[in-house]
Design an enzyme around this catalytic site. Structure first.
Site, PDB file in Angstrom:
ATOM      1  N   ARG A  51       0.792   4.868  60.472  1.00 53.55           N
ATOM      2  CA  ARG A  51       0.343   4.732  61.857  1.00 53.55           C
ATOM      3  C   ARG A  51      -0.769   3.700  61.909  1.00 53.55           C
ATOM      4  O   ARG A  51      -1.248   3.257  60.865  1.00 53.55           O
ATOM      5  CB  ARG A  51      -0.209   6.074  62.359  1.00 53.55           C
TER       6      ARG A  51
ATOM      7  N   GLU B  26      -3.375  15.386  38.615  1.00 56.67           N
ATOM      8  CA  GLU B  26      -3.851  14.025  38.359  1.00 56.67           C
ATOM      9  C   GLU B  26      -5.097  14.051  37.490  1.00 56.67           C
ATOM     10  O   GLU B  26      -5.849  15.023  37.497  1.00 56.67           O
ATOM     11  CB  GLU B  26      -4.236  13.336  39.689  1.00 56.67           C
TER      12      GLU B  26
ATOM     13  N   HIS C 261     -13.739  15.143  54.180  1.00 54.90           N
ATOM     14  CA  HIS C 261     -12.540  14.345  54.431  1.00 54.90           C
ATOM     15  C   HIS C 261     -12.467  13.822  55.852  1.00 54.90           C
ATOM     16  O   HIS C 261     -11.410  13.443  56.348  1.00 54.90           O
ATOM     17  CB  HIS C 261     -11.283  15.126  54.035  1.00 54.90           C
TER      18      HIS C 261
HETATM   19  C1  MV4 Z   1      -8.835  12.330  44.190  1.00 55.00           C
HETATM   20  C2  MV4 Z   1     -10.203  12.266  43.848  1.00 55.00           C
HETATM   21  C3  MV4 Z   1     -10.499  12.059  42.518  1.00 55.00           C
HETATM   22  N1  MV4 Z   1      -9.524  11.942  41.601  1.00 55.00           N
HETATM   23  N2  MV4 Z   1      -7.899  12.190  43.244  1.00 55.00           N
HETATM   24  C4  MV4 Z   1      -9.431  13.724  48.686  1.00 55.00           C
HETATM   25  C5  MV4 Z   1      -8.445  13.814  49.808  1.00 55.00           C
HETATM   26  C6  MV4 Z   1      -7.153  13.421  49.239  1.00 55.00           C
HETATM   27  N3  MV4 Z   1      -6.414  12.594  50.159  1.00 55.00           N
HETATM   28  C7  MV4 Z   1      -7.469  12.712  47.956  1.00 55.00           C
HETATM   29  N4  MV4 Z   1      -8.823  13.013  47.636  1.00 55.00           N
HETATM   30  C8  MV4 Z   1      -9.337  12.727  46.415  1.00 55.00           C
HETATM   31  N5  MV4 Z   1      -8.443  12.536  45.441  1.00 55.00           N
HETATM   32  C9  MV4 Z   1      -8.249  12.009  41.985  1.00 55.00           C
HETATM   33  N6  MV4 Z   1      -7.291  11.898  41.050  1.00 55.00           N
HETATM   34  C10 MV4 Z   1     -11.147  12.404  44.854  1.00 55.00           C
HETATM   35  C11 MV4 Z   1     -10.724  12.644  46.146  1.00 55.00           C
HETATM   36  C12 MV4 Z   1     -11.763  12.790  47.124  1.00 55.00           C
HETATM   37  C13 MV4 Z   1     -11.911  11.878  48.169  1.00 55.00           C
HETATM   38  C14 MV4 Z   1     -11.041  10.802  48.339  1.00 55.00           C
HETATM   39  C15 MV4 Z   1     -11.211   9.919  49.362  1.00 55.00           C
HETATM   40  C16 MV4 Z   1     -12.246  10.083  50.253  1.00 55.00           C
HETATM   41  C17 MV4 Z   1     -13.095  11.145  50.130  1.00 55.00           C
HETATM   42  C18 MV4 Z   1     -12.950  12.047  49.098  1.00 55.00           C
HETATM   43  C19 MV4 Z   1     -13.841  13.115  48.964  1.00 55.00           C
HETATM   44  C20 MV4 Z   1     -13.678  14.000  47.947  1.00 55.00           C
HETATM   45  C21 MV4 Z   1     -12.642  13.849  47.034  1.00 55.00           C
END
Ligand code: MV4
Length: 678
Positions: A310, A218, A253
């Protein structure tokens, strides 16, 4: 007459079908208690299941019936489908609520429940499966026109193709494990030269964590917010959204603080996100409560991340701003009823926050903790403050045990206000009135978080905690004078009640040993702090020479001290003594000191002097001595592993091993005697 009967029948038809009479909650702790509260209100009988570690737990006490389903490890109890289905048979429950965690997103379990002729209070197995893999769910969402982060989520996985896709997307990119969750198997790649190594790393982690090395790529969003939409669907094809929650404040997370609605979100984007989330749910024939997670960038672009099939931990903030009971909605939907409200009837009222109180040590990189609660008092509940928990309030020394086997969350403190500032103030005050001692907790961290200026200004992103680490975790400093004074007064109170019953008496009545004064010395960090109580003039003299006049009332020495120190009144300050650890708690403050008790000289530091009991519940990983062996002071005797850390039990003095009460592999509870010396 006939029309009367028809009217009655119509009336019955229009009311809810209430098929469910008894629900088994296949979970523990706070969520089990939460589900039971709704059941009690609706007149539905409840069955708890519990492991051996939870025999005395609140969720067992609350339930109408409870079934023991196995030993403490979740694999052998809460995660064992067979044992849960047997408990249903045994009790005649007609529905199962899975809560969250454990079996809540296990499609095979949902299927097994349905096959057994029972109602699963959750989505159909097919919907759980559809959202199980990141690549597969993204393909489905693309078809449903839900916005995705620009990227590649195809089947082909050869390095050359993946690298070409990364080039197309444009650096920086993020490689994610398709089967992943919780950030595992995730790699940010800044430029093409780093791609191969990052890919190999992500694949390795994906393979070892999920047994599948499939990845997707991504565009990397630099400072996104985590905004999720609560959706609800019934079995008749209706679906609505219950607005959004901002859960950006996380660490590793793990969510820490959530709020609803998302601050600053425009009404237009709110509606667009809501509609996209409903489209996501309808694309997989969703039923029940679900959450569609989005990343939101600074320009209010939003992108689908994943769907949680959920009810979620943070659902209370949605309940607070909608006035609804989402567990009741889940039950109504599971019974085959239409959704209670249509989209046009749903409105946001005010603002809500949720703070998660965890047993963890912020000073040790948030290492999870365990052990017995020594004192616990929640803030008073009201229209503006709610506490969801599976852990009971406790007076001195008698609390519930936070087990190493399960999640270390103790409680969720939830606040409401007519706007964000009011809700935040209510949260600050609720946290200032939450007092806990025992295992280390994040209470001071939560207080700092909710009092942070940038947080108050709603400058939140997923990097908030990392960016404010220093401000949220202040360096240990000298204890405040009031903390030291309260600690000394707490020790006095512990000796026994004073002889006077004057409502605001002086300290002369506390003079028990006949001395003019007594000095208590406390240790904090590496420093000693002597505090002198002078009885005749009713003063406390602090290490910096400050002398403050003290008056006390006899209100409630078992729960708290009510004192005046230097003219300032402290209502219900709590000083809790556990061994030589003195926990001092008062409005917005928690501090732990060590008392250098002259009767127990040299015992200030249990870690090195070696108690012969387990320091916390854990597993014996090594026994270094045999019965009859001569040991010298400080020699390692037994090693207990708890919370992924090893604790060495050492000899407090020279001696001979009289008996050993543990072998390698034993699970031991806190205070379990491991070894006897003579
Ligand atoms: C991302 C992102 C930035 N760009 N995707 C972290 C867990 C996973 N479920 C998705 N996550 C992320 N995806 C893109 N394309 C940044 C995160 C991310 C994050 C997302 C939600 C809540 C906390 C986070 C902490 C670090 C990175």
């Amino acid at each position: 007459m006939i029309s009367g009967i028809v009217a009655v029948l119509l009336n019955i038809y229009n009311q809810y079908m209430a098929l469910i009479k008894k629900i088994l909650i296949a979970n523990r702790g706070e969520i089990a208690c939460r589900v039971m509260k709704t059941c009690q209100r609706l007149g539905i009988a409840t069955v708890a299941v519990y492991s051996e570690a939870d025999a005395g737990a609140l969720h067992v006490e609350m339930a109408d019936e409870a079934v023991l389903i196995g030993p403490a490890p979740a694999r052998e109890s809460y995660l064992d489908t067979k044992k849960i289905l047997a408990a249903v048979q045994q009790t005649g429950a007609d529905a199962i609520h899975p809560g969250y965690g454990f079996l809540s997103e296990n499609a095979d379990f949902a299927e097994a429940v349905a096959k057994a002729g029972l109602i699963f209070i959750g989505p159909p197995a097919s919907a759980i499966r559809a959202m199980g893999g990141k690549s597969e769910s993204k393909a489905l969402m693309e078809k449903a026109k839900v916005p995705l982060v620009p990227g590649y989520h195809g089947e082909r996985q050869d390095e050359k193709l993946l690298k070409a896709e990364a080039e197309k997307i444009g650096y920086p990119v993020l490689i994610k494990a398709s089967a992943g969750g919780g950030g595992k198997g995730m790699r940010v790649v800044e430029s093409a030269k780093d791609f191969s190594e990052a890919l190999a790393g992500a694949q390795r982690e994906a393979k070892s964590s999920f047994g599948n090395e499939k990845v997707l790529i991504e565009k990397y969003l630099a400072h996104p917010r985590h905004v999720e939409i609560q959706v609800f669907a019934d079995q008749k094809g209706n679906a609505v959204y219950l607005f959004e929650r901002d859960c950006s404040v996380q660490r590793r997370h793990q969510k820490v603080l959530e709020e609803a609605p998302a601050p600053g979100l425009s009404q237009a984007v709110r509606e667009k996100m809501g509609k996209a989330a409903v489209a996501a749910a309808q694309a997989i024939d969703y039923v029940g409560a679900g959450t569609v997670e989005f990343l939101l960038d600074a320009k209010e672009n939003f992108y689908f991340m994943e769907m949680n099939t959920r009810l979620q931990v943070e659902h209370p903030v949605t309940e607070m701003i909608t006035g609804l009971d989402l567990v009741e909605w889940q039950i109504r939907v599971a019974e085959g009823n239409k959704l209670p409200l249509a989209q046009k009837d749903l409105k946001i009222n005010g603002h809500a926050f949720e703070a998660r109180l965890y047993a963890e040590d912020p000073a040790k990189d948030f290492l999870p903790g365990a052990g017995q609660i020594q004192f616990l008092r929640y803030p008073m509940e009201s229209d503006c403050v709610r506490v969801d928990t599976g852990v009971r309030e406790a007076p001195f020394g008698e609390g519930d045990v936070i087990s190493i086997y399960y999640d270390p969350m103790i409680a969720k403190i939830i606040s409401w206000g007519k706007d964000r500032d009011t809700a935040l103030r209510n949260m600050q005050s609720a946290l200032d009135n939450t007092h806990i001692a025992g295992p280390k907790t994040n209470i001071n961290f939560l207080r700092a978080l909710t009092k942070n200026k940038d947080f108050a200004a709603a400058k939140v992103s997923t990097h908030f905690i990392a960016d404010h680490h220093k401000a949220l975790l202040p360096k240990p400093s000298a204890p405040a004078n009031e903390t030291l004074a309260l600690a000394a007064l707490g020790l006095l109170a512990e000796r026994g009640e004073p002889t006077s019953d004057d409502p605001w008496g002086d300290l002369s009545a506390w003079r028990i040993g006949g001395n003019e004064s007594d000095t208590f010395t406390f240790k904090s960090g590496e420093k000693d702090y002597p505090v002198t109580i002078s009885y005749q003039d009713s003063k406390v003299v602090l290490p910096d020479g400050t002398a403050l006049r003290v008056a006390y009332t006899l209100s409630s020495f078992d729960m708290g001290l009510t004192v005046q120190i230097g003219g300032k009144r402290y209502d219900d300050a709590v000083v809790c003594k556990h061994g030589l650890h003195i926990h001092v708690m008062y409005q917005g403050h928690y501090e732990e000191l060590t008392w250098l008790d002259p009767l127990h000289a040299g015992e200030g530091n249990e870690e090195s002097t070696g108690k012969l009991t387990a320091p916390m519940p854990g597993k014996v990983v090594a026994v270094r001595v045999k019965t009859g062996a001569k040991v010298t002071k400080g020699q390692a005797l037994i090693i207990v592993e708890a919370m992924k850390m090893e604790h060495t039990i050492t000899a407090p003095a020279d001696g001979v091993v009289a008996a050993i009460h543990a072998i390698v592999g034993d699970q031991v509870s806190e205070k379990h005697e491991l070894i006897a010396l003579k």
